[in-house]
Design a protein around this motif. Structure first.
Motif, PDB file in Angstrom:
ATOM      1  N   THR A  15       0.864  -1.179   0.000  1.00  0.00           N
ATOM      2  CA  THR A  15       0.000   0.000   0.000  1.00  0.00           C
ATOM      3  C   THR A  15       0.900   1.227   0.000  1.00  0.00           C
ATOM      4  OG1 THR A  15      -1.880   1.074   1.103  1.00  0.00           O
ATOM      5  CG2 THR A  15      -0.251   0.014   2.530  1.00  0.00           C
ATOM      6  N   GLU A  16       0.326   2.420   0.119  1.00  0.00           N
ATOM      7  CA  GLU A  16       1.138   3.635   0.167  1.00  0.00           C
ATOM      8  C   GLU A  16       0.446   4.711   0.980  1.00  0.00           C
ATOM      9  OE1 GLU A  16       0.115   6.089  -3.876  1.00  0.00           O
ATOM     10  OE2 GLU A  16       1.403   4.319  -4.112  1.00  0.00           O
ATOM     11  N   ILE A  17       1.238   5.649   1.493  1.00  0.00           N
ATOM     12  CA  ILE A  17       0.686   6.729   2.305  1.00  0.00           C
ATOM     13  C   ILE A  17      -0.210   7.609   1.437  1.00  0.00           C
ATOM     14  CG2 ILE A  17       1.219   8.703   3.775  1.00  0.00           C
ATOM     15  CD1 ILE A  17       3.882   7.383   4.443  1.00  0.00           C
ATOM     16  N   ALA A  18      -1.425   7.848   1.931  1.00  0.00           N
ATOM     17  CA  ALA A  18      -2.464   8.498   1.132  1.00  0.00           C
ATOM     18  C   ALA A  18      -2.606   9.985   1.443  1.00  0.00           C
ATOM     19  CB  ALA A  18      -3.804   7.806   1.372  1.00  0.00           C
ATOM     20  N   GLN A  19      -2.799  10.761   0.398  1.00  0.00           N
ATOM     21  CA  GLN A  19      -3.070  12.191   0.510  1.00  0.00           C
ATOM     22  C   GLN A  19      -4.479  12.426   1.064  1.00  0.00           C
ATOM     23  OE1 GLN A  19      -1.284  14.856  -0.080  1.00  0.00           O
ATOM     24  NE2 GLN A  19      -2.774  16.497  -0.243  1.00  0.00           N
ATOM     25  N   PRO A  20      -4.671  13.367   2.002  1.00  0.00           N
ATOM     26  CA  PRO A  20      -6.034  13.751   2.387  1.00  0.00           C
ATOM     27  C   PRO A  20      -6.784  14.317   1.191  1.00  0.00           C
ATOM     28  CG  PRO A  20      -4.433  14.599   3.957  1.00  0.00           C
ATOM     29  CD  PRO A  20      -3.651  14.077   2.794  1.00  0.00           C
ATOM     30  N   ARG A  21      -8.107  14.077   1.151  1.00  0.00           N
ATOM     31  CA  ARG A  21      -8.937  14.578   0.060  1.00  0.00           C
ATOM     32  C   ARG A  21     -10.034  15.462   0.632  1.00  0.00           C
ATOM     33  NH1 ARG A  21      -9.487   9.555  -4.183  1.00  0.00           N
ATOM     34  NH2 ARG A  21      -7.448   8.636  -3.785  1.00  0.00           N
ATOM     35  N   SER A  22     -10.444  16.464  -0.141  1.00  0.00           N
ATOM     36  CA  SER A  22     -11.503  17.347   0.333  1.00  0.00           C
ATOM     37  C   SER A  22     -12.189  18.037  -0.843  1.00  0.00           C
ATOM     38  CB  SER A  22     -10.934  18.411   1.280  1.00  0.00           C
ATOM     39  OG  SER A  22     -11.950  19.286   1.721  1.00  0.00           O
ATOM     40  N   GLY A  42      -3.561  11.170   5.000  1.00  0.00           N
ATOM     41  CA  GLY A  42      -2.315  11.812   5.367  1.00  0.00           C
ATOM     42  C   GLY A  42      -1.560  11.129   6.496  1.00  0.00           C
ATOM     43  N   ILE A  43      -0.674  11.892   7.103  1.00  0.00           N
ATOM     44  CA  ILE A  43       0.116  11.453   8.255  1.00  0.00           C
ATOM     45  C   ILE A  43      -0.311  12.301   9.443  1.00  0.00           C
ATOM     46  CG2 ILE A  43       2.426  11.181   9.231  1.00  0.00           C
ATOM     47  CD1 ILE A  43       3.468  11.220   6.281  1.00  0.00           C
ATOM     48  N   THR A  44      -0.874  11.674  10.458  1.00  0.00           N
ATOM     49  CA  THR A  44      -1.294  12.403  11.652  1.00  0.00           C
ATOM     50  C   THR A  44      -0.188  12.275  12.693  1.00  0.00           C
ATOM     51  OG1 THR A  44      -3.620  11.947  11.175  1.00  0.00           O
ATOM     52  CG2 THR A  44      -3.089  12.662  13.408  1.00  0.00           C
ATOM     53  N   TYR A  45       0.510  13.371  12.958  1.00  0.00           N
ATOM     54  CA  TYR A  45       1.706  13.330  13.790  1.00  0.00           C
ATOM     55  C   TYR A  45       1.402  13.275  15.293  1.00  0.00           C
ATOM     56  CZ  TYR A  45       3.944  14.813   9.450  1.00  0.00           C
ATOM     57  OH  TYR A  45       4.374  14.887   8.147  1.00  0.00           O
ATOM     58  N   THR A  66      -2.144   6.978   7.296  1.00  0.00           N
ATOM     59  CA  THR A  66      -3.264   6.490   6.491  1.00  0.00           C
ATOM     60  C   THR A  66      -2.732   5.987   5.161  1.00  0.00           C
ATOM     61  OG1 THR A  66      -4.909   7.981   7.447  1.00  0.00           O
ATOM     62  CG2 THR A  66      -5.350   7.151   5.236  1.00  0.00           C
ATOM     63  N   SER A  67      -3.162   4.784   4.760  1.00  0.00           N
ATOM     64  CA  SER A  67      -2.705   4.239   3.485  1.00  0.00           C
ATOM     65  C   SER A  67      -3.887   3.884   2.589  1.00  0.00           C
ATOM     66  CB  SER A  67      -1.837   2.998   3.710  1.00  0.00           C
ATOM     67  OG  SER A  67      -2.607   1.906   4.175  1.00  0.00           O
ATOM     68  N   ARG A  68      -3.629   3.979   1.285  1.00  0.00           N
ATOM     69  CA  ARG A  68      -4.651   3.659   0.278  1.00  0.00           C
ATOM     70  C   ARG A  68      -3.978   3.564  -1.082  1.00  0.00           C
ATOM     71  NH1 ARG A  68     -10.448   5.254  -0.890  1.00  0.00           N
ATOM     72  NH2 ARG A  68     -10.577   5.406  -3.150  1.00  0.00           N
ATOM     73  N   ALA A 125       6.712  10.652   3.706  1.00  0.00           N
ATOM     74  CA  ALA A 125       6.070  11.561   2.751  1.00  0.00           C
ATOM     75  C   ALA A 125       4.907  10.846   2.083  1.00  0.00           C
ATOM     76  CB  ALA A 125       7.070  12.024   1.699  1.00  0.00           C
ATOM     77  N   ILE A 126       3.946  11.635   1.614  1.00  0.00           N
ATOM     78  CA  ILE A 126       2.828  11.081   0.863  1.00  0.00           C
ATOM     79  C   ILE A 126       3.369  10.299  -0.340  1.00  0.00           C
ATOM     80  CG2 ILE A 126       0.744  11.611  -0.452  1.00  0.00           C
ATOM     81  CD1 ILE A 126       0.543  12.221   2.561  1.00  0.00           C
ATOM     82  N   GLY A 127       2.835   9.105  -0.537  1.00  0.00           N
ATOM     83  CA  GLY A 127       3.267   8.271  -1.643  1.00  0.00           C
ATOM     84  C   GLY A 127       4.313   7.239  -1.281  1.00  0.00           C
ATOM     85  N   ASP A 128       4.912   7.347  -0.096  1.00  0.00           N
ATOM     86  CA  ASP A 128       5.873   6.330   0.327  1.00  0.00           C
ATOM     87  C   ASP A 128       5.194   4.963   0.352  1.00  0.00           C
ATOM     88  OD1 ASP A 128       7.881   8.166   0.602  1.00  0.00           O
ATOM     89  OD2 ASP A 128       7.904   8.164   2.798  1.00  0.00           O
ATOM     90  N   LYS A 129       5.919   3.941  -0.068  1.00  0.00           N
ATOM     91  CA  LYS A 129       5.371   2.589  -0.169  1.00  0.00           C
ATOM     92  C   LYS A 129       5.495   1.848   1.166  1.00  0.00           C
ATOM     93  CE  LYS A 129       4.854   3.178  -4.638  1.00  0.00           C
ATOM     94  NZ  LYS A 129       3.516   3.393  -5.237  1.00  0.00           N
ATOM     95  N   ILE A 130       4.453   1.076   1.488  1.00  0.00           N
ATOM     96  CA  ILE A 130       4.429   0.302   2.726  1.00  0.00           C
ATOM     97  C   ILE A 130       4.078  -1.143   2.410  1.00  0.00           C
ATOM     98  CG2 ILE A 130       3.402   0.049   5.021  1.00  0.00           C
ATOM     99  CD1 ILE A 130       2.545   2.990   4.824  1.00  0.00           C
ATOM    100  N   MET A 131       4.879  -2.053   2.934  1.00  0.00           N
ATOM    101  CA  MET A 131       4.604  -3.483   2.817  1.00  0.00           C
ATOM    102  C   MET A 131       3.944  -3.957   4.102  1.00  0.00           C
ATOM    103  SD  MET A 131       5.240  -5.739   0.417  1.00  0.00           S
ATOM    104  CE  MET A 131       5.209  -7.516   0.165  1.00  0.00           C
TER     105      MET A 131
END
Length: 285
Positions: A15-22, A42-45, A66-68, A125-131
Motif C-alpha cells: 500500500t502507500e501513504i495516502a493524501q487527504p482529500r476534500s 495523510g500522516i497524523t503526527y 493512512t494508506s490507500r 512523505a505522501i506516496g511512500d510505499k508500505i509493505m
C-alpha cells in the motif's frame, strides 16, 4: 486456548501513504452547523493509538499513517487481507525500513491505518510505499467455533491473554456500547473490512457509556450487534471491536469500530479494563 494459526496464509501486500482529500472544508454537524475540520488521510503526527479520540477538533481523523491505493481492486486486496496487529514496514523514502503495525480499517474511505514511531513519521512523505505482512484471515479459536474472528493478527490475539471460562470467551474492554448507538456502516454486507460508527450526538448516552474517555485503539464491546456476515442488530449477539478513527460531528457518525470478534449468541463476555487498548498489547504506549 488453541487456534488454527499454523494453517493460515501469510501474504505480503503493498500500500502507500495516502493524501487527504476534500471537496469542501465544511462538515455539517448533527446540530446543523458547518465547521471546517480536518478529516481522513495523510500522516497524523500528534494522535496515535492510546490517545483520546474524543474532545479534539477533528472529524474522522485517523491516527498515525493512512494508506490507500488508487486502483480500487488492489486497494480492496489490502483492505481485506490486512489485519489489526499485522507487521508493516516502509520500502521507499527517507524512512525506508521503519517498522510498525496495522491499527484499523476504515470503511467508505477504504483506508488502512498503520502505527509507526513518531520519529519515523517525521521522515515520511505522501506516496511512500508500505509493505504489510498480512496474516489472520480465517483465524479461529478451536474450542469456540461459534465465535467469528475477523481482522485480527494471531500474534496480537495471543498478546491479549484472553481466557475461556465455562465456554465463554472473556475479553477486557474499555466500555460497552448498546446497539441503538451504532450508526454509519450498519447494514454493510461484510465486517471483514472497514468499520462502523458509534453515534455520539446524544450527550446523556455519550457520558453514560464513557465515550468521552474513548481512545484510539480501545477495545470495546457492542451489545446485541451481529457482525458475522455483515452488520446488524440481533438480540443476544456480541461484537468486540477496536476504535480506529476519531469522533465526528456528522449525524449518525462517531468513533469507528473494526470488528475483531463476533458471535450470534452470548459466547463473549466483556470485562471492564481501562488498559484494554491495542497500544498496550503491542507495547507501543
Amino acid at each position: 486456548m488453541k487456534t488454527n494459526r499454523d494453517k493460515l496464509a501469510q501474504i505480503g501486500v503493498m500500500t502507500e501513504i495516502a493524501q487527504p482529500r476534500s471537496n469542501s472544508p465544511y462538515r455539517i454537524g448533527a446540530d446543523g452547523y458547518a465547521r471546517p475540520l480536518p478529516g481522513t488521510g495523510g500522516i497524523t503526527y500528534n494522535f496515535q493509538i492510546g490517545d483520546l479520540c474524543t474532545g479534539i477538533v477533528v472529524d474522522h481523523v485517523e491516527p498515525g499513517v493512512t494508506s490507500r491505493l488508487e486502483d480500487a481492486a488492489k486497494n480492496g486486496g489490502i483492505n481485506f487481507l490486512a489485519c489489526v496487529g499485522n507487521e508493516a514496514w516502509l520500502t521507499s523514502g527517507d524512512a525506508k525500513g521503519a517498522r510498525g503495525y496495522v491499527t484499523g480499517k476504515h470503511g467508505g474511505a477504504e483506508h488502512v491505518m498503520i502505527w509507526f514511531k513518531p520519529e519515523d513519521l517525521e521522515k515520511m512523505a505522501i506516496g511512500d510505499k508500505i509493505m504489510v505482512k498480512s496474516w489472520g484471515v480465517g483465524l479461529q479459536i478451536e474450542e469456540l467455533p461459534g465465535i467469528f474472528i475477523k481482522n485480527l493478527d494471531p500474534l496480537l490475539l495471543e498478546k491479549m491473554n484472553l481466557q475461556i471460562v465455562d465456554g465463554v470467551l472473556q475479553v477486557p474492554v474499555a466500555t460497552c456500547v448498546p446497539a441503538y448507538l451504532m450508526g454509519s456502516g450498519i447494514g454493510s454486507a461484510t465486517a471483514d473490512r472497514g468499520d462502523y460508527d458509534i453515534m455520539t450526538a446524544d450527550q446523556d448516552e455519550y457520558l453514560k457509556c464513557g465515550l468521552d474517555k474513548l481512545r484510539f485503539g480501545d477495545i470495546v464491546l457492542l451489545q446485541d450487534c451481529d457482525t458475522s456476515f455483515g452488520r446488524g442488530y440481533l438480540k443476544g449477539a456480541v461484537t468486540i471491536g477496536v476504535v480506529i478513527h476519531s469522533d465526528c460531528t456528522l449525524m449518525g457518525h462517531g468513533p469507528g469500530i473494526t470488528t475483531l470478534f463476533t458471535a450470534k449468541t452470548p459466547l463473549i463476555k466483556g470485562l471492564k479494563d481501562e488498559k484494554a487498548n491495542i497500544a498496550c498489547y503491542l507495547g507501543v504506549k
